[in-house]
Write an enzyme that holds these catalytic residues in place. Structure first.
Site, PDB file in Angstrom:
ATOM      1  N   MET A 183       0.821  -1.182   0.000  1.00 20.97           N
ATOM      2  CA  MET A 183       0.000   0.000   0.000  1.00 20.97           C
ATOM      3  C   MET A 183       0.871   1.254   0.000  1.00 20.97           C
ATOM      4  SD  MET A 183      -3.156  -1.016  -0.167  1.00 20.97           S
ATOM      5  CE  MET A 183      -2.566  -2.357  -1.195  1.00 20.97           C
ATOM      6  N   CYS A 184       0.256   2.391   0.068  1.00 18.95           N
ATOM      7  CA  CYS A 184       0.963   3.663  -0.052  1.00 18.95           C
ATOM      8  C   CYS A 184       1.498   4.142   1.292  1.00 18.95           C
ATOM      9  CB  CYS A 184       0.018   4.708  -0.638  1.00 18.95           C
ATOM     10  SG  CYS A 184      -0.889   4.123  -2.105  1.00 18.95           S
ATOM     11  N   ARG A 185       2.239   5.229   1.255  1.00 16.63           N
ATOM     12  CA  ARG A 185       2.683   5.969   2.438  1.00 16.63           C
ATOM     13  C   ARG A 185       2.300   7.422   2.215  1.00 16.63           C
ATOM     14  NH1 ARG A 185       3.578   2.559   6.362  1.00 16.63           N
ATOM     15  NH2 ARG A 185       1.709   1.947   5.222  1.00 16.63           N
TER      16      ARG A 185
ATOM     17  N   VAL B  75       3.347   8.669  -1.512  1.00 17.71           N
ATOM     18  CA  VAL B  75       3.962   7.786  -2.497  1.00 17.71           C
ATOM     19  C   VAL B  75       3.021   6.608  -2.697  1.00 17.71           C
ATOM     20  CG1 VAL B  75       6.349   8.458  -2.077  1.00 17.71           C
ATOM     21  CG2 VAL B  75       5.326   6.665  -0.676  1.00 17.71           C
TER      22      VAL B  75
ATOM     23  N   ASN C 201      -4.504   5.813   1.489  1.00 17.93           N
ATOM     24  CA  ASN C 201      -3.565   4.717   1.673  1.00 17.93           C
ATOM     25  C   ASN C 201      -4.394   3.454   1.885  1.00 17.93           C
ATOM     26  OD1 ASN C 201      -1.619   2.877   2.494  1.00 17.93           O
ATOM     27  ND2 ASN C 201      -1.314   3.811   4.492  1.00 17.93           N
TER      28      ASN C 201
END
Length: 241
Positions: free
Chosen positions: A1-3, A84, A111
């Protein structure tokens, strides 16, 4: 997953959190500490939005390989949001699929993922005008959630309650979804935790929300799962969803 992360407080260089902190967003993009079974690295895009404006910059690819953003991020801001991306399998890797999403007032990041996309949230999409669906930033779960959210924010509803209602609707339709949201208009930060971690650092006259602590400051505090946090520099309110 994202940050992702968001900051609100006295003007500071955007690069301080995105690039320069010991565990900056750049470092989290390739060496995250807590992805919670959501992937290994975040190489499918990135973006930063800051106030006043908001001004937004986003690209597909890797954060560490963009010298232009590093230079732009030397600018100081009193409020910004950066993210990101680790794209969910089957979703496009393109500039427009990257957070932050914006309507010119708010910046938004997601996220996580919507389980069973797109079928599980087809009903949610039907609440939108056809034009809204056709002009979404990208054919992704995050872009749909943002399109729904922005229309609700336009009515003047409380942003924290609006995020909570959206989390409940999505999880009713797709219970295994991961829904960590960040939202800011430059005056308040709002975030949710739903299966992914979120931390808060309230320090002096500033407040930062981030997927992972950016340094070893002992004042970082983890937000419990399934909670919503509303933060301004003087106050951090956390309550269950």
């Amino acid at each position: 997953m994202c940050r992702h992360l968001a900051y609100l407080g006295p003007a500071v260089p955007v690069a301080g959190l995105v690039y320069d902190a010991p565990h900056s967003l750049e470092r989290q993009s390739y060496a995250p500490k807590d992805m919670q079974a959501g992937g290994t690295v975040n190489v499918d895009g990135y973006g930063v939005g800051w106030f006043p404006g908001p001004v937004r910059y986003r690209r597909a690819g890797t954060l560490w390989s963009d010298p232009n953003l590093r230079q732009l991020a030397s600018a100081e801001s009193t409020a910004f949001l950066a993210a990101v991306r680790s794209a969910t399998t089957g979703m496009p890797v393109a500039d427009a699929a990257c957070a932050p999403f914006t309507d010119g007032t708010w910046l938004f990041s997601h996220n996580g993922r919507v389980d069973g996309w797109p079928h599980t949230v087809a009903g949610l999409a039907k609440t939108l005008d056809v034009t809204d669906v056709l002009t979404m930033d990208a054919p992704t779960d995050s872009a749909l959630l943002w399109t729904v959210l922005r229309r609700r924010l336009e009515t003047g509803k409380n942003p924290a309650q609006t995020l909570v209602e959206l989390v409940r609707e999505v999880t009713d339709a797709a219970p295994k979804s991961r829904l960590n949201f960040l939202l800011t208009n430059g005056e308040v930060l709002v975030g949710t935790t739903w299966t992914h971690a979120l931390w808060v650092l309230a320090k002096g006259q500033s407040v930062t929300l981030a997927s992972e602590p950016l340094d070893d400051d002992p004042d970082w505090r983890e937000i419990p799962d399934r909670h919503v946090v509303t933060a301004v520099p003087s106050t951090v309110e956390v309550r269950p969803i």
